[in-house]
Design a protein around this motif. Structure first.
Motif, PDB file in Angstrom:
ATOM      1  N   MET A 182     -31.950  50.225  73.673  1.00 40.13           N
ATOM      2  CA  MET A 182     -32.189  51.519  73.731  1.00 40.13           C
ATOM      3  C   MET A 182     -31.247  52.108  72.789  1.00 40.13           C
ATOM      4  SD  MET A 182     -34.028  53.413  76.310  1.00 40.13           S
ATOM      5  CE  MET A 182     -34.643  52.021  75.891  1.00 40.13           C
ATOM      6  N   CYS A 183     -31.491  51.948  71.611  1.00 38.61           N
ATOM      7  CA  CYS A 183     -30.832  52.359  70.466  1.00 38.61           C
ATOM      8  C   CYS A 183     -29.440  51.681  70.381  1.00 38.61           C
ATOM      9  CB  CYS A 183     -30.368  53.926  70.339  1.00 38.61           C
ATOM     10  SG  CYS A 183     -31.890  55.020  70.607  1.00 38.61           S
ATOM     11  N   GLY A 184     -29.099  51.603  69.006  1.00 34.07           N
ATOM     12  CA  GLY A 184     -27.970  50.574  68.748  1.00 34.07           C
ATOM     13  C   GLY A 184     -27.170  51.535  67.772  1.00 34.07           C
ATOM     14  N   ILE A 185     -25.814  51.436  67.811  1.00 23.83           N
ATOM     15  CA  ILE A 185     -24.982  52.284  67.032  1.00 23.83           C
ATOM     16  C   ILE A 185     -24.002  51.352  66.344  1.00 23.83           C
ATOM     17  CG2 ILE A 185     -25.340  54.296  68.294  1.00 23.83           C
ATOM     18  CD1 ILE A 185     -22.436  54.526  69.031  1.00 23.83           C
ATOM     19  N   VAL A 186     -23.497  51.692  65.258  1.00 26.07           N
ATOM     20  CA  VAL A 186     -22.644  50.943  64.688  1.00 26.07           C
ATOM     21  C   VAL A 186     -21.597  51.968  63.893  1.00 26.07           C
ATOM     22  CG1 VAL A 186     -23.772  48.594  64.486  1.00 26.07           C
ATOM     23  CG2 VAL A 186     -24.124  50.354  62.666  1.00 26.07           C
ATOM     24  N   GLY A 187     -20.343  51.467  63.478  1.00 22.30           N
ATOM     25  CA  GLY A 187     -19.606  52.196  62.452  1.00 22.30           C
ATOM     26  C   GLY A 187     -18.540  51.253  62.123  1.00 22.30           C
ATOM     27  N   TYR A 188     -18.067  51.635  60.743  1.00 25.30           N
ATOM     28  CA  TYR A 188     -17.291  50.813  60.112  1.00 25.30           C
ATOM     29  C   TYR A 188     -15.987  51.722  59.255  1.00 25.30           C
ATOM     30  CZ  TYR A 188     -14.583  47.992  56.604  1.00 25.30           C
ATOM     31  OH  TYR A 188     -13.666  47.332  55.649  1.00 25.30           O
ATOM     32  N   ILE A 189     -14.895  51.137  59.289  1.00 26.23           N
ATOM     33  CA  ILE A 189     -13.737  52.130  58.505  1.00 26.23           C
ATOM     34  C   ILE A 189     -12.953  50.916  57.868  1.00 26.23           C
ATOM     35  CG2 ILE A 189     -12.436  52.573  60.257  1.00 26.23           C
ATOM     36  CD1 ILE A 189     -11.629  54.944  58.948  1.00 26.23           C
ATOM     37  N   GLY A 190     -12.752  51.096  56.650  1.00 27.02           N
ATOM     38  CA  GLY A 190     -11.817  49.765  56.259  1.00 27.02           C
ATOM     39  C   GLY A 190     -11.779  49.770  54.745  1.00 27.02           C
ATOM     40  N   HIS A 191     -11.510  48.448  53.992  1.00 22.60           N
ATOM     41  CA  HIS A 191     -11.300  48.664  52.519  1.00 22.60           C
ATOM     42  C   HIS A 191     -12.537  48.044  51.826  1.00 22.60           C
ATOM     43  CE1 HIS A 191      -9.935  44.873  54.489  1.00 22.60           C
ATOM     44  NE2 HIS A 191     -10.450  44.412  53.360  1.00 22.60           N
ATOM     45  N   ARG A 192     -13.653  47.747  52.583  1.00 22.31           N
ATOM     46  CA  ARG A 192     -14.652  47.183  52.049  1.00 22.31           C
ATOM     47  C   ARG A 192     -16.218  48.085  51.939  1.00 22.31           C
ATOM     48  NH1 ARG A 192     -16.252  42.043  55.680  1.00 22.31           N
ATOM     49  NH2 ARG A 192     -15.095  42.956  57.135  1.00 22.31           N
ATOM     50  N   GLU A 193     -16.912  47.977  51.370  1.00 21.82           N
ATOM     51  CA  GLU A 193     -18.152  48.670  51.183  1.00 21.82           C
ATOM     52  C   GLU A 193     -18.499  48.938  52.840  1.00 21.82           C
ATOM     53  OE1 GLU A 193     -19.445  51.186  49.377  1.00 21.82           O
ATOM     54  OE2 GLU A 193     -17.946  50.723  47.973  1.00 21.82           O
ATOM     55  N   ALA A 194     -18.969  50.319  53.174  1.00 18.81           N
ATOM     56  CA  ALA A 194     -19.260  50.328  54.483  1.00 18.81           C
ATOM     57  C   ALA A 194     -20.946  49.738  54.672  1.00 18.81           C
ATOM     58  CB  ALA A 194     -19.332  51.848  54.935  1.00 18.81           C
ATOM     59  N   SER A 195     -21.844  50.316  53.700  1.00 19.38           N
ATOM     60  CA  SER A 195     -23.215  49.950  54.018  1.00 19.38           C
ATOM     61  C   SER A 195     -23.586  48.620  54.422  1.00 19.38           C
ATOM     62  CB  SER A 195     -23.982  50.471  52.576  1.00 19.38           C
ATOM     63  OG  SER A 195     -23.913  51.700  52.551  1.00 19.38           O
ATOM     64  N   PRO A 196     -23.130  47.478  53.455  1.00 19.85           N
ATOM     65  CA  PRO A 196     -23.848  46.301  54.053  1.00 19.85           C
ATOM     66  C   PRO A 196     -23.260  45.939  55.287  1.00 19.85           C
ATOM     67  CG  PRO A 196     -22.701  46.077  51.881  1.00 19.85           C
ATOM     68  CD  PRO A 196     -22.296  47.637  52.333  1.00 19.85           C
ATOM     69  N   ILE A 197     -21.816  46.416  55.770  1.00 19.14           N
ATOM     70  CA  ILE A 197     -21.538  45.907  56.909  1.00 19.14           C
ATOM     71  C   ILE A 197     -22.157  46.689  57.984  1.00 19.14           C
ATOM     72  CG2 ILE A 197     -19.418  46.205  58.627  1.00 19.14           C
ATOM     73  CD1 ILE A 197     -17.527  45.718  56.138  1.00 19.14           C
ATOM     74  N   LEU A 198     -22.446  47.933  57.887  1.00 19.10           N
ATOM     75  CA  LEU A 198     -23.246  48.673  58.886  1.00 19.10           C
ATOM     76  C   LEU A 198     -24.710  48.149  59.077  1.00 19.10           C
ATOM     77  CD1 LEU A 198     -22.519  52.307  57.655  1.00 19.10           C
ATOM     78  CD2 LEU A 198     -21.463  51.047  59.766  1.00 19.10           C
ATOM     79  N   MET A 199     -25.479  47.735  57.783  1.00 21.94           N
ATOM     80  CA  MET A 199     -26.641  47.077  57.972  1.00 21.94           C
ATOM     81  C   MET A 199     -26.682  45.733  58.694  1.00 21.94           C
ATOM     82  SD  MET A 199     -28.722  49.119  56.583  1.00 21.94           S
ATOM     83  CE  MET A 199     -30.384  48.357  56.626  1.00 21.94           C
ATOM     84  N   GLU A 200     -25.600  45.051  58.667  1.00 20.52           N
ATOM     85  CA  GLU A 200     -25.557  43.706  59.397  1.00 20.52           C
ATOM     86  C   GLU A 200     -25.304  43.912  60.683  1.00 20.52           C
ATOM     87  OE1 GLU A 200     -22.009  41.205  58.426  1.00 20.52           O
ATOM     88  OE2 GLU A 200     -22.352  40.220  60.317  1.00 20.52           O
ATOM     89  N   GLY A 201     -24.780  45.069  60.942  1.00 19.21           N
ATOM     90  CA  GLY A 201     -24.538  45.198  62.453  1.00 19.21           C
ATOM     91  C   GLY A 201     -25.741  45.874  63.118  1.00 19.21           C
ATOM     92  N   LEU A 202     -26.553  46.497  62.415  1.00 18.21           N
ATOM     93  CA  LEU A 202     -27.642  47.129  62.780  1.00 18.21           C
ATOM     94  C   LEU A 202     -28.688  45.912  62.897  1.00 18.21           C
ATOM     95  CD1 LEU A 202     -28.113  50.317  60.895  1.00 18.21           C
ATOM     96  CD2 LEU A 202     -27.395  50.144  63.070  1.00 18.21           C
ATOM     97  N   GLU A 203     -28.692  45.000  61.966  1.00 15.97           N
ATOM     98  CA  GLU A 203     -29.698  43.900  62.143  1.00 15.97           C
ATOM     99  C   GLU A 203     -29.368  43.065  63.527  1.00 15.97           C
ATOM    100  OE1 GLU A 203     -32.067  42.699  60.167  1.00 15.97           O
ATOM    101  OE2 GLU A 203     -32.360  41.255  61.723  1.00 15.97           O
TER     102      GLU A 203
END
Ligand code: G6P
Length: 611
Positions: free
Chosen positions: A1-22
């Motif tokens: 029922m919907c998934g949420i992710v978030g990232y904060i750190g020294h790396r680019e966020a988009s790929p990490i968010l996409m991996e989490g969403l996957e």
């Protein structure tokens, strides 16, 4: 029922968010989006209707750079799947972005008030009110705005929030919907479920209801509803990413079907000392067990079907009246809870809204409550407390269609029935010993049942054009048929129904004719002859019969079946654990033969945190 992710750190966020969403896409997959605070200090928003690949394609063309971001994969509740309704949602200036899992029940009244104050909405979602509300309440500190907003929001939510005015922080909050924070030196993660974090960290914090998490590169802070800082020791997750990956199988569903011998072993062994009468793992003691007058199992979907099988086992072995109730019905039927009644919530995710509500209703009316859950730290487990939760150790279940969780739920309910039976003096020690010894040997027998895969593949390639399939059985075979019918419709979209074999003649037989397919489960010794006469009635109407039956019944069942699928012999009470394997494989093979997206069936979600 919907998934949420978030990232904060020294790396680019988009790929990490996409991996989490996957990894979370089993929770919903009709649209997805990310919001990242870019180098220019502004929020870059990318959303795409449809599967995650569409968002990925958009990001490849027009990426968004930045090291702080949130993402969302959606299962529509308010408003159709579309780019506009996809999350994240923002306030009018685009300074605050929000992802949300759950339902804001008072969104209409909040929307009206916000509109009166000048807010203009662009989507049909309930979530958008949160973004506008935070903007309205913001006075230089997002934590305070979020606390105020939480006192106004009704319903359920897991929220991830970023804001250009505090570009080095991610906020999150929850009420009723799951949220996990991942902790790592210099980085922070949020997600709806652990698998989305596992490639980065195994140290997690399970946010409690009404708490706020504040993530920055210097660490995680958790506050209670009054804004007081809470002390937290991260929980170290034992299982690794391999358990949440496909590991060479074509689909998660197939992998999870094959993991059942291991899951059964892990669920049984820690509770089995070999010492007769040792039921130290049971949350209730002998005195209370003897006083029990009724057991009600509340659950939804597949877990409900495990409850139906559990009910048979409890009544048979412990002689306690038992009922399996659909949680969404139970919660509103004003259940009569008698004294000394035990209510057990069964749930893979431990997050199902209806099961949770049914459990609360039972508790409110004075029942003794317990839970059977697969996910450690889940809401239902926390609601009853770890001491009252029996965990199925099935490991992470990713495919939307539940398989190994179901098997271990039935196994645990059978173990419970044995324990209760012996503690109440209804089950002779010798019979308890025999059942335990069979449970001990179960994994090896399950491996044998898995050998039916090739036969089912071949059969499915011939039968996949069928438009209707009926599943029949008696007693535990009927309980299993209910699950088999659900599994087939979930993954192959074939119209399938389960009937108690004896009920066929009272109506459903009118549907039987040449070309119809009936799948019969024939494992219960005392009921075989009865089921076989029902199968003769089926065949007399021209329908064809596939029979799932135990080896020892081969000769008896063969004449009534067009296709015979043999599984190893065991005590009647263990037969559902074995027979479910070919039934799951049947659904899987039919779905594959029809070209369906097995792991992500249309319109479904694995974890249903709304009513
Ligand atoms: C959803 C899933 C089903 C599951 C049911 C209950 O409908 O698609 O597979 O059986 O929820 O889930 P739970 O996590 O409570 O076992």
């Amino acid at each position: 029922m919907c998934g949420i992710v978030g990232y904060i750190g020294h790396r680019e966020a988009s790929p990490i968010l996409m991996e989490g969403l996957e990894r979370l896409s089993y929770r919903g997959y009709d649209s997805a989006g990310v919001a990242v605070i870019g180098r220019d200090g502004k929020i870059g928003l990318r959303k795409a209707k449809g599967r995650l690949e569409n968002l990925q394609a958009l990001l490849s063309e027009d990426g968004v750079q930045g090291r702080v971001g949130i993402g969302h994969t959606r299962w529509a509740t308010h408003g159709e799947p579309s780019n506009l309704n996809a999350h994240p949602h923002t306030d009018m200036k685009g300074d605050i972005a929000v992802v949300h899992n759950g339902i804001i029940e008072n969104h209409l009244s909040l929307r009206r008030q916000l509109e009166m104050n000048g807010a203009q909405f662009v989507s049909q979602t309930d979530t958008e009110v949160v973004a506008h509300l935070l903007n309205f309440l913001y006075e230089g500190d997002m934590k305070t705005a979020l606390l105020k907003a939480m006192s106004m929001l009704e319903g359920s939510y897991a929220l991830g929030v970023i804001c250009t005015r505090e570009p080095h922080v991610i906020y999150c909050a929850r009420l009723g919907s799951p949220l996990v924070i991942g902790c790592k030196e210099g980085e922070g993660f949020i997600a709806s479920d652990i698998p989305a974090l596992l490639s980065h960290t195994r140290d997690v914090i399970f946010l409690k209801d009404k708490e706020i998490g504040e993530l920055s590169r210097s660490g995680v802070k958790v506050y209670d509803v009054f804004g007081n800082l809470q002390h937290y020791e991260p929980y170290h997750v034992e299982w690794d990413l391999n358990s949440a990956e496909k590991g060479g199988y074509a689909h998660y569903m197939l992998k999870e079907i094959h993991e059942q011998p291991e899951a059964a072993k892990k669920t049984f062994e820690p509770r089995y000392s070999g010492v007769p009468g040792d039921y130290g793992w049971l949350p209730i003691g002998p005195e209370e067990v003897r006083r029990l007058r009724k057991i009600t199992i509340v659950a939804c979907g597949t877990a409900y079907h495990a409850g139906v099988a559990g009910r048979y086992a409890i009544e048979k072995l412990a002689r306690i009246p038992a009922e399996a109730a659909i949680a969404s019905e139970y919660r509103y039927r004003e259940p009569v809870i008698g004294p000394e009644e035990l209510v057990i919530a069964v749930s893979q995710s431990g997050e199902t809204a209806d099961t949770l509500a049914a459990l609360r209703e039972a508790k409110r009316r004075g029942a003794r409550v317990m839970a059977i859950c697969n996910v450690v730290g889940s809401t239902i487990a926390r609601e009853v407390g770890d001491a009252n939760t029996l965990y199925t150790y099935a490991g992470p279940e990713i495919a939307v269609a539940s398989t190994k969780a179901y098997m271990t739920q039935m196994e645990l309910l059978l173990m419970l029935a044995i324990a209760l039976g012996e503690m109440r003096g209804e089950l002779p020690a010798e019979r308890a010993r025999e059942l335990h010894s069979q449970l001990h040997g179960l994994p090896a027998e399950l491996e044998k049942a898995l050998l039916t895969e090739q036969q089912l593949q071949r059969f499915a390639s011939l039968a996949s054009h069928k438009k209707h399939v009926f599943f029949v059985g008696r007693g535990l075979d009927y309980a299993l048929s209910m699950e088999a019918a659900l599994k087939l419709k979930e993954v192959s979209y074939i119209f399938s129904e389960a009937y108690a074999a004896g009920e066929l003649k009272h109506g459903p037989i009118a549907l039987l004719q040449e070309g119809r397919l009936v799948v019969a489960t024939v494992t219960q010794s005392a009921l075989v002859d009865k089921t076989l006469s029902n199968l003769r009635e089926v065949k007399a109407r021209g329908a064809s019969v596939v029979a799932i039956c135990r080896e020892s019944l081969r000769d008896k069942v063969q004449p009534e079946a067009d296709e015979l699928i043999l599984i190893p012999d065991a005590d009647d009470l263990l037969m559902p654990l074995l027979a479910v394997i070919p039934l799951q494989l049947f659904a899987y093979c039919m779905a594959v033969a029809r070209g369906c997206d097995v792991d992500k069936p249309r319109n479904l979600a694995k974890s249903v945190t709304v009513e």
